[in-house]
Design a protein around this motif. Structure first.
Motif, PDB file in Angstrom:
ATOM      1  N   TYR A  19      41.974   5.682  18.108  1.00  0.00           N
ATOM      2  CA  TYR A  19      42.491   6.620  17.114  1.00  0.00           C
ATOM      3  C   TYR A  19      43.000   7.864  17.816  1.00  0.00           C
ATOM      4  O   TYR A  19      42.291   8.453  18.620  1.00  0.00           O
ATOM      5  CB  TYR A  19      41.391   7.065  16.143  1.00  0.00           C
ATOM      6  CG  TYR A  19      40.780   5.956  15.339  1.00  0.00           C
ATOM      7  CD1 TYR A  19      41.368   5.535  14.149  1.00  0.00           C
ATOM      8  CD2 TYR A  19      39.616   5.335  15.739  1.00  0.00           C
ATOM      9  CE1 TYR A  19      40.812   4.519  13.400  1.00  0.00           C
ATOM     10  CE2 TYR A  19      39.043   4.316  15.002  1.00  0.00           C
ATOM     11  CZ  TYR A  19      39.649   3.916  13.833  1.00  0.00           C
ATOM     12  OH  TYR A  19      39.094   2.901  13.094  1.00  0.00           O
ATOM     13  N   THR A  55      43.526  11.662  17.994  1.00  0.00           N
ATOM     14  CA  THR A  55      42.873  12.799  17.346  1.00  0.00           C
ATOM     15  C   THR A  55      43.892  13.799  16.814  1.00  0.00           C
ATOM     16  O   THR A  55      43.553  14.626  15.981  1.00  0.00           O
ATOM     17  CB  THR A  55      41.909  13.515  18.310  1.00  0.00           C
ATOM     18  OG1 THR A  55      42.625  13.943  19.465  1.00  0.00           O
ATOM     19  CG2 THR A  55      40.774  12.600  18.723  1.00  0.00           C
ATOM     20  N   LYS A  69      46.348  10.953  13.948  1.00  0.00           N
ATOM     21  CA  LYS A  69      45.574  10.009  13.125  1.00  0.00           C
ATOM     22  C   LYS A  69      46.158   8.609  13.117  1.00  0.00           C
ATOM     23  O   LYS A  69      45.784   7.788  12.309  1.00  0.00           O
ATOM     24  CB  LYS A  69      45.388  10.518  11.684  1.00  0.00           C
ATOM     25  CG  LYS A  69      44.788  11.906  11.606  1.00  0.00           C
ATOM     26  CD  LYS A  69      43.425  11.972  12.241  1.00  0.00           C
ATOM     27  CE  LYS A  69      42.863  13.372  12.120  1.00  0.00           C
ATOM     28  NZ  LYS A  69      41.854  13.670  13.077  1.00  0.00           N
TER      29      LYS A  69
END
Length: 48
Positions: A24, A26, A29
């Motif tokens: 993922y 940061t 997203k």
């Protein structure tokens, strides 16, 4: 865990049901997945 690439920050998790790594971003997203962490990171970079 959070890792820092020169271009992006990302978190790595492992899906025990699917046996894949999920990465993922940061910042954005977005997410990527793959059998190895490297494949998941490459998938993330393609979607970013």
């Amino acid at each position: 865990m959070t890792f820092f690439d020169k271009k992006m920050d990302y978190r790595v998790t492992f899906d025990l049901d699917e046996n894949i790594f999920i990465v993922y971003s940061t910042d954005t997203k977005h997410q990527g997945s793959g059998i190895t962490i490297e494949q998941a990171i490459d998938d993330l970079k393609k979607s970013a």
